[in-house]
Write an enzyme that holds these catalytic residues in place. Structure first.
Site, short mmCIF file in Angstrom:
data_model
loop_
_atom_site.label_atom_id
_atom_site.label_comp_id
_atom_site.label_asym_id
_atom_site.label_seq_id
_atom_site.Cartn_x
_atom_site.Cartn_y
_atom_site.Cartn_z
N GLU A 270 -2.12 6.83 -0.74
CA GLU A 270 -2.24 7.49 0.57
C GLU A 270 -0.92 7.33 1.33
O GLU A 270 0.07 6.87 0.80
CB GLU A 270 -3.38 6.85 1.36
CG GLU A 270 -3.20 5.35 1.60
CD GLU A 270 -4.43 4.68 2.15
OE1 GLU A 270 -5.52 5.28 2.10
OE2 GLU A 270 -4.31 3.54 2.64
N ASP B 87 -0.79 2.39 10.64
CA ASP B 87 -0.34 3.73 10.25
C ASP B 87 0.69 4.31 11.22
O ASP B 87 0.58 5.47 11.64
CB ASP B 87 -1.54 4.69 10.19
CG ASP B 87 -2.75 4.12 9.47
OD1 ASP B 87 -2.57 3.29 8.57
OD2 ASP B 87 -3.88 4.50 9.84
#
Length: 328
Positions: free
Chosen positions: A210, A40
């Site tokens: 997401e 991420d």
């Protein structure tokens, strides 16, 4: 039988070699760009230094801090340990995910998700830290989460702070296949409602799962997100373009995905633009070939290019990475 055995051995050998760290080429970043399990990643530029803020990829109970990495040229990275530590955020206990950082008024604000809450009755959500330096340490800006409830079905994770051309800062976030946008107050202590009275507007495009990210180019708003399952080979990045940060966003297509010869599960990206020229880089995580541990993710970087119509060209994931590119 010997032929079948030979094919099996050759195939296993190829898979094994591709899964191993590749020898770094001089003048190239190499992928992954730094050692360790990190996912991420949020890329940023402060002054003449590149930064990457990733998730420490491990079991949720072990995700109680965030490291950061800095570089003057994209090829040599310095690790800054525990820029965020849950010891300084009393409400955060685990699952510290997906940092997003922005500089405002000589302060650095770093947002992250914590505790992986599954309902409004649990403590956790999106927190915000503040520091005088990009390497922290970051202290709790609010003493509580900035977002601690589900709005429009969006789990409060995967936050991104976007500064619009008029100076307005927006929080864009959301898991569980829903994405919200909200107008941050000037002091980042809460939100200002939109003209229609809503605080959280849903901007979920088709295929969204997401990992939202937004940037501007030539007056257009590019909205990127991750699709597929984060532990699977189908994890990937798609995007849309709009004339406003609130959309509407119509999915254009996928631009980052696995390559069975290089790695699987390529997704959850951010973008770095060289401040002195029209050069863009996509920063993302992926899973090494042959790896079965869902938490084994590594941070990588590739060039990101556009066609004559301003559409993002599909990105080829590599072991080589990108050329050195100092900010002068």
């Amino acid at each position: 039988m010997k032929s079948i055995l030979l094919l099996f051995v050759c195939g296993f050998t190829t898979l094994y070699l591709n899964a191993q760290p590749q020898k770094k080429i001089a003048g190239k970043s190499g992928n992954p760009v730094f050692p360790g399990w990190y996912a991420d990643p949020e890329g940023a530029v402060f002054g003449k230094t590149y930064w990457i803020y990733p998730t420490f990829s491990d079991k949720y109970e072990n995700q109680v801090f965030l490291d950061a990495f800095s570089s003057s040229d994209l090829t040599h990275w310095t690790k800054h340990e525990r820029v965020v530590d849950t010891l300084n955020f009393k409400w955060a206990k685990k699952a510290v995910w997906a940092p997003s950082i922005i500089k405002k008024d000589k302060k650095y604000y770093l947002l992250f998700a914590a505790n992986d809450i599954q309902s409004d009755q649990e403590v956790g959500g999106i927190g915000i830290g503040v520091s005088d330096k990009p390497e922290g340490p970051f202290r709790d800006h609010l003493g509580k989460p900035l977002v601690d409830k589900f709005h429009n079905g969006a789990q409060p994770i995967d936050q991104f702070v976007f500064k619009d051309k008029d100076g307005q800062h927006y929080l864009i976030y959301g898991g569980w296949k829903h994405c919200n946008i909200a107008k941050l107050k000037d002091d980042f202590t809460g939100f200002t409602p939109f003209a229609n009275g809503k605080t959280f507007e849903e901007i979920t495009p088709e295929g969204y799962v997401e990992g939202p990210y937004m940037f501007m180019r030539n007056g257009k708003y590019y909205f990127m997100w991750s699709e597929g399952g984060w532990t699977g080979p189908d994890y990937s990045v798609a995007y849309a373009i709009a004339d406003s940060p609130t959309g509407p966003f119509k999915r254009i297509g996928q631009i980052l995905k696995q390559d069975p010869k290089v790695a699987t599960g390529a997704g959850h990206n951010s973008v770095i633009k060289h401040p002195g020229k029209e050069q863009y880089y996509i920063v993302y995580h992926r899973r090494p070939l042959g790896e079965t541990n869902g938490n084994h993710r590594v941070t990588c970087i590739e060039k990101m290019e556009f066609d004559a119509d301003g559409l993002i060209k599909p990105v080829q994931i590599t072991f080589e990475g990108v050329d050195a590119d100092a900010i002068k």
